[in-house]
Design a protein around this motif. Structure first.
Motif, PDB file in Angstrom:
ATOM      1  N   LYS A 124       0.793  -1.299   0.076  1.00 31.26           N
ATOM      2  CA  LYS A 124      -0.159   0.008   0.039  1.00 31.26           C
ATOM      3  C   LYS A 124       0.807   1.308   0.092  1.00 31.26           C
ATOM      4  O   LYS A 124       0.458   2.398  -0.350  1.00 31.26           O
ATOM      5  CB  LYS A 124      -0.913   0.068   1.192  1.00 31.26           C
ATOM      6  CG  LYS A 124      -1.707  -1.196   1.500  1.00 31.26           C
ATOM      7  CD  LYS A 124      -2.407  -1.156   2.921  1.00 31.26           C
ATOM      8  CE  LYS A 124      -3.227  -2.398   3.115  1.00 31.26           C
ATOM      9  NZ  LYS A 124      -3.829  -2.567   4.477  1.00 31.26           N
ATOM     10  N   VAL A 125       2.118   0.882   0.442  1.00 32.60           N
ATOM     11  CA  VAL A 125       2.921   2.223   0.638  1.00 32.60           C
ATOM     12  C   VAL A 125       3.688   2.971  -0.716  1.00 32.60           C
ATOM     13  O   VAL A 125       3.902   1.997  -1.580  1.00 32.60           O
ATOM     14  CB  VAL A 125       4.121   1.951   1.592  1.00 32.60           C
ATOM     15  CG1 VAL A 125       5.096   3.320   1.530  1.00 32.60           C
ATOM     16  CG2 VAL A 125       3.699   1.575   2.853  1.00 32.60           C
ATOM     17  N   THR A 126       3.209   4.082  -1.116  1.00 37.17           N
ATOM     18  CA  THR A 126       3.688   4.710  -2.384  1.00 37.17           C
ATOM     19  C   THR A 126       5.200   5.143  -1.952  1.00 37.17           C
ATOM     20  O   THR A 126       5.715   5.295  -0.984  1.00 37.17           O
ATOM     21  CB  THR A 126       3.010   6.099  -2.375  1.00 37.17           C
ATOM     22  OG1 THR A 126       3.077   6.856  -1.693  1.00 37.17           O
ATOM     23  CG2 THR A 126       1.557   5.494  -3.047  1.00 37.17           C
ATOM     24  N   VAL A 127       5.964   5.594  -2.995  1.00 36.37           N
ATOM     25  CA  VAL A 127       7.222   6.027  -3.090  1.00 36.37           C
ATOM     26  C   VAL A 127       7.334   7.375  -1.996  1.00 36.37           C
ATOM     27  O   VAL A 127       8.182   7.373  -1.304  1.00 36.37           O
ATOM     28  CB  VAL A 127       7.768   6.185  -4.350  1.00 36.37           C
ATOM     29  CG1 VAL A 127       9.245   6.768  -4.496  1.00 36.37           C
ATOM     30  CG2 VAL A 127       7.912   4.816  -5.082  1.00 36.37           C
ATOM     31  N   GLU A 128       6.322   8.184  -2.220  1.00 32.45           N
ATOM     32  CA  GLU A 128       6.378   9.385  -1.515  1.00 32.45           C
ATOM     33  C   GLU A 128       6.281   9.363  -0.296  1.00 32.45           C
ATOM     34  O   GLU A 128       6.959   9.845   0.642  1.00 32.45           O
ATOM     35  CB  GLU A 128       5.077  10.009  -2.047  1.00 32.45           C
ATOM     36  CG  GLU A 128       4.909  11.621  -1.438  1.00 32.45           C
ATOM     37  CD  GLU A 128       3.973  12.532  -2.000  1.00 32.45           C
ATOM     38  OE1 GLU A 128       3.810  13.449  -1.329  1.00 32.45           O
ATOM     39  OE2 GLU A 128       3.261  12.094  -2.737  1.00 32.45           O
ATOM     40  N   GLN A 129       5.271   8.357   0.293  1.00 29.26           N
ATOM     41  CA  GLN A 129       4.771   8.093   1.710  1.00 29.26           C
ATOM     42  C   GLN A 129       6.328   7.460   2.233  1.00 29.26           C
ATOM     43  O   GLN A 129       6.848   7.773   3.427  1.00 29.26           O
ATOM     44  CB  GLN A 129       3.992   7.052   1.829  1.00 29.26           C
ATOM     45  CG  GLN A 129       2.605   7.769   1.422  1.00 29.26           C
ATOM     46  CD  GLN A 129       1.501   6.566   1.557  1.00 29.26           C
ATOM     47  OE1 GLN A 129       1.854   5.550   1.268  1.00 29.26           O
ATOM     48  NE2 GLN A 129       0.200   6.980   2.080  1.00 29.26           N
ATOM     49  N   TRP A 130       7.089   6.627   1.475  1.00 31.74           N
ATOM     50  CA  TRP A 130       8.271   5.908   1.999  1.00 31.74           C
ATOM     51  C   TRP A 130       9.335   7.130   2.245  1.00 31.74           C
ATOM     52  O   TRP A 130      10.162   6.930   3.161  1.00 31.74           O
ATOM     53  CB  TRP A 130       8.814   4.708   1.435  1.00 31.74           C
ATOM     54  CG  TRP A 130       9.959   4.280   1.695  1.00 31.74           C
ATOM     55  CD1 TRP A 130      11.208   4.218   1.215  1.00 31.74           C
ATOM     56  CD2 TRP A 130      10.282   3.864   3.108  1.00 31.74           C
ATOM     57  NE1 TRP A 130      12.313   3.859   1.839  1.00 31.74           N
ATOM     58  CE2 TRP A 130      11.751   3.440   3.059  1.00 31.74           C
ATOM     59  CE3 TRP A 130       9.604   3.328   4.351  1.00 31.74           C
ATOM     60  CZ2 TRP A 130      12.470   3.014   4.331  1.00 31.74           C
ATOM     61  CZ3 TRP A 130       9.986   2.803   5.230  1.00 31.74           C
ATOM     62  CH2 TRP A 130      11.432   2.746   5.258  1.00 31.74           C
ATOM     63  N   ILE A 131       9.461   7.750   1.195  1.00 35.67           N
ATOM     64  CA  ILE A 131      10.593   8.704   1.171  1.00 35.67           C
ATOM     65  C   ILE A 131      10.636   9.988   2.197  1.00 35.67           C
ATOM     66  O   ILE A 131      11.455  10.238   2.998  1.00 35.67           O
ATOM     67  CB  ILE A 131      10.651   9.421  -0.175  1.00 35.67           C
ATOM     68  CG1 ILE A 131      11.170   8.558  -1.371  1.00 35.67           C
ATOM     69  CG2 ILE A 131      11.655  10.719  -0.162  1.00 35.67           C
ATOM     70  CD1 ILE A 131      11.509   9.012  -2.514  1.00 35.67           C
ATOM     71  N   LYS A 132       9.369  10.109   2.669  1.00 33.81           N
ATOM     72  CA  LYS A 132       9.128  11.014   3.611  1.00 33.81           C
ATOM     73  C   LYS A 132       9.246  10.376   4.945  1.00 33.81           C
ATOM     74  O   LYS A 132       9.897  11.289   6.009  1.00 33.81           O
ATOM     75  CB  LYS A 132       7.524  11.473   3.597  1.00 33.81           C
ATOM     76  CG  LYS A 132       7.267  12.595   2.478  1.00 33.81           C
ATOM     77  CD  LYS A 132       5.974  13.264   2.314  1.00 33.81           C
ATOM     78  CE  LYS A 132       5.704  14.122   1.330  1.00 33.81           C
ATOM     79  NZ  LYS A 132       4.272  14.564   1.409  1.00 33.81           N
ATOM     80  N   LYS A 133       9.089   9.309   4.915  1.00 32.76           N
ATOM     81  CA  LYS A 133       9.126   8.327   6.278  1.00 32.76           C
ATOM     82  C   LYS A 133      10.614   8.266   6.483  1.00 32.76           C
ATOM     83  O   LYS A 133      11.403   8.518   7.492  1.00 32.76           O
ATOM     84  CB  LYS A 133       8.488   7.070   6.239  1.00 32.76           C
ATOM     85  CG  LYS A 133       8.756   6.219   7.801  1.00 32.76           C
ATOM     86  CD  LYS A 133       7.960   5.018   7.454  1.00 32.76           C
ATOM     87  CE  LYS A 133       8.284   4.156   8.799  1.00 32.76           C
ATOM     88  NZ  LYS A 133       7.606   2.840   8.981  1.00 32.76           N
TER      89      LYS A 133
END
Length: 380
Positions: A68-77
């Protein structure tokens, strides 16, 4: 019929001769549908090994969430959880800037587990075309750090950056200034308050801009003629901030000639008088500072130097003076290890790779030495 547990699944042979297996790693929280992962191989044994590995990697809820995780979500995390605690504030802000402006707009909507090498390659190519190879390389580096952390967290089974061809490093030509150019710089700098001595210290030490601006009187020993590098001033969104050198090799002592030590002594006496006469003074013990004792803004400092260089008719940035210092040392035959220590490089290979090929006289010296050592019997 009993429901299969996570990790169970059959191995079968396809019509094209490949073996395949699938395991269930969980259920989608919204739809309730099973989430299945597939592996392929040329033999049943190979597929069995891949299936076992996949099952071990899929243990725990994090692997399921990765779908479910997008590239944007992971980079921000990654920026907040992994990058921010480990790097200096200006480095973090640099990562955040390139991620927000370039990586996320290009790849952010993709699912993390679905990210493909060709998508990354396209991003790099577009950044190079619109901006520069250096920015393309840096954007790729930031993305790669985030993805490799995802690998460690078992959010990815493979590294999509491995098949990418990043832009080659473009080395800036390192040019040594002539004596005439240095004289022009110093002549022009004397017209600008505070810049002449800073440029002189740079000429004598090859220090980084952040090190020059972070130099404190407590870090100097003008009688023994050395400067200790242990404090820097960095650029942040909140303004200039104090920090420490990035690496262990950044902490060092640099010897200076008598003339520079004496000039610093005169400057200290003058600054003491200015401090006593000032209505407001922030005592950070800085050698180079504003009229109220606060640290200089690094970008403003570089801009002031650029104006001096322009007025002097010299094509140079302040950072170029650091390169000039190193090339002068090599031109005089100084040992690479001594140059490395003086510049604060983390490895001698960095020093050699950057500078030594810009000193052609080394080959002439070798030829001259060989000329004097020719065995007598070799002569006709």
């Amino acid at each position: 019929m009993a429901k299969r547990a996570n990790g169970e699944g059959t191995i079968c042979k396809r019509k094209d001769g490949l073996w395949t297996a699938a395991i269930t790693v969980g259920r989608d929280e919204k739809t309730g549908k099973l989430i299945r992962k597939y592996v392929y191989g040329k033999t049943k044994t190979e597929v069995q090994e891949k299936k076992t590995t996949l099952f071990e990697q899929s243990k725990g809820i994090t692997f399921v969430d990765a779908d479910k995780v997008t590239v944007e979500q992971w980079i921000k995390k990654w920026l907040e959880t992994y990058a921010r605690p480990k790097v200096r504030q200006n480095t973090y802000e640099s990562y955040e800037s390139v991620a927000t402006r370039h990586v996320i707009p290009a790849l952010g909507k993709n699912k993390l587990t679905k990210l493909q090498s060709n998508q990354i390659q396209t991003m790099i190519n577009e950044i190079i075309a619109k901006h520069s190879p250096r920015l393309g390389q840096y954007s790729f580096a930031v993305l790669r750090m985030a993805l490799r952390q995802a690998l460690k967290e078992h959010l990815l089974l493979r590294d999509p950056t491995l098949a990418v061809s990043p832009p080659k490093k473009v080395k800036k030509e390192v040019r040594q200034l002539t004596v005439e150019e240095w004289n022009k710089l110093f002549t022009e700098a004397k017209k600008k308050s505070g810049m002449h001595l800073a440029i002189l210290v740079e000429w004598a030490t090859g220090m980084r801009r952040e090190e020059i601006l972070g130099l404190r009187w407590c870090d100097t020993n003008l009688d023994k003629k050395y400067l200790s590098i242990c404090n820097v001033v960095i650029v942040t969104k909140a303004g200039p901030q104090f920090s420490i050198p990035k690496s262990k090799s950044g902490f060092r002592q640099i010897t200076i000639p008598d003339f520079v030590a004496n000039e610093l002594k005169h400057h200290k006496t003058k600054q003491t008088a200015e401090r006593l006469a000032a209505e407001e003074w922030h005592n950070h013990d800085l050698v180079f500072c504003r009229k109220n004792g606060l640290p200089l803004e690094p970008r403003d400092f570089s801009h002031r130097f650029s104006e001096i260089a322009k007025d002097a008719g010299v094509s140079s940035t302040f950072h170029d003076l650091r390169h000039d210092h190193a090339t002068r040392l090599f031109a005089e035959g100084k040992h690479p290890k001594d140059v490395q220590d003086r510049l604060g490089h983390s490895s001698i290979s960095m020093t050699l790779d950057t500078y030594t090929h810009h000193v052609p006289s080394r080959q002439t010296t070798i030829a001259d030495w060989l000329q004097t050592t020719i065995p007598s019997a070799a002569k006709s």
